[in-house]
Scaffold this active site. Structure first.
Site, PDB file in Angstrom:
ATOM      1  CG  ASP A  12       0.175 -12.805   2.248  1.00 30.27           C
ATOM      2  OD1 ASP A  12       0.315 -12.129   0.992  1.00 30.27           O
ATOM      3  OD2 ASP A  12      -0.923 -11.934   3.206  1.00 30.27           O
ATOM      4  CE  LYS A 110      -2.263 -11.311   0.100  1.00 34.01           C
ATOM      5  NZ  LYS A 110      -2.794 -10.471   1.835  1.00 34.01           N
ATOM      6  CB  CYS A 155      -4.572 -13.784   2.413  1.00 28.99           C
ATOM      7  SG  CYS A 155      -3.998 -11.788   3.520  1.00 28.99           S
TER       8      CYS A 155
HETATM    9  C1  VGL Z   1      -3.355 -11.326   6.534  1.00 33.09           C
HETATM   10  C2  VGL Z   1      -4.879 -10.304   7.670  1.00 33.09           C
HETATM   11  C3  VGL Z   1      -4.319  -8.827   7.655  1.00 33.09           C
HETATM   12  C4  VGL Z   1      -3.181 -12.438   5.701  1.00 33.09           C
HETATM   13  C5  VGL Z   1      -2.865  -9.888   5.942  1.00 33.09           C
HETATM   14  O1  VGL Z   1      -2.450 -12.534   4.798  1.00 33.09           O
HETATM   15  O2  VGL Z   1      -4.301 -13.471   6.593  1.00 33.09           O
HETATM   16  N1  VGL Z   1      -4.821 -11.270   7.696  1.00 33.09           N
HETATM   17  N2  VGL Z   1      -3.682  -8.900   6.562  1.00 33.09           N
END
Ligand code: VGL
Ligand code: ZN
Length: 210
Positions: A12, A110, A155
């Site tokens: 991410d 995701k 994540c």
């Molecule tokens: C994430 C919160 C919501 C992350 C993704 O990438 O850690 N955290 N969505």
């Protein structure tokens, strides 16, 4: 160069998690050059991208009267409510332009199901729905994953824990990650990862061959 039994999972690295983004991770932008350097040492790189529909269940705005960072009981368990982030196709959902995405063999998106969040790159938040990543890695001959990116305590941690649950060795490259750290979540994540046998390493050591 890390060989075919090792894969780097880059979690991410997206604009909404950068300073100024919708769900900013403090100093999240600092991971970009570090991750690029790490990637150069792996023949097998996998990227993930948080990728939500606008009506996603994890967004506080989709629950009347609820604020970001509160929690909500959902059928699959307790869900943190987040600000609107990483909406499919939006500028904030894009991977950082300086990330060397051409090094990647696979991109896993995701959190794309409206009713289920997914921090982990392996199993969604209902703890049942698979992303297919474990099967892909198994069929590719990968036995150890190295995890980096954003955010350490969500994540990245959930991905490393699920890698262990899938029977893989897992290492988190500490200084190639940054955390959200909500109510002690970072300390909890490291405790859980340590208990599950997730390794913790710095980028210098991770770049050493072997
Ligand atoms: C994430 C919160 C919501 C992350 C993704 O990438 O850690 N955290 N969505
Ligand atoms: Zn998300």
């Amino acid at each position: 160069m890390k060989g075919p039994s090792e894969a780097l999972l880059v979690i991410d690295v997206q604009y909404d998690f950068m300073p100024g983004g919708a769900l900013p991770v403090t100093r999240g932008d600092e991971v970009v050059p570090v991750v690029n350097r790490l990637m150069a040492g792996f023949e097998h790189v996998v990227l993930t991208q948080d990728w939500h529909p606008a009506d996603h269940v994890s967004f506080a705005a989709n629950h009347a009267g609820r604020q970001p960072f509160e929690t909500l009981a959902l059928p699959y368990g307790e869900q943190v409510l987040w600000p609107l982030h990483c909406v499919q196709g939006s500028a904030g959902a894009a991977l950082h332009a300086d990330l060397e995405v051409n090094r990647a063999r696979l991109l896993i998106r995701k959190g794309h199901r409206r009713d289920i969040d997914s921090y982990s790159a392996f199993v969604e938040a209902d703890r049942k729905t698979s992303t297919g990543l474990a099967g892909y890695l198994r069929e590719s001959g990968v036995r150890r994953v190295w995890c980096c990116g954003l955010a350490t305590d969500y994540c990245v941690a959930w991905t490393a824990l699920d890698a262990r649950a899938a029977g893989l060795d897992a290492v988190v490259v500490d200084d190639a990650c940054r955390a959200i750290d909500l109510d002690g979540s970072l300390e909890r994540a490291w405790k859980d990862m340590q208990a599950a046998g997730v390794g913790r390493m710095g980028v210098e050591f991770s770049c050493v061959d072997g």
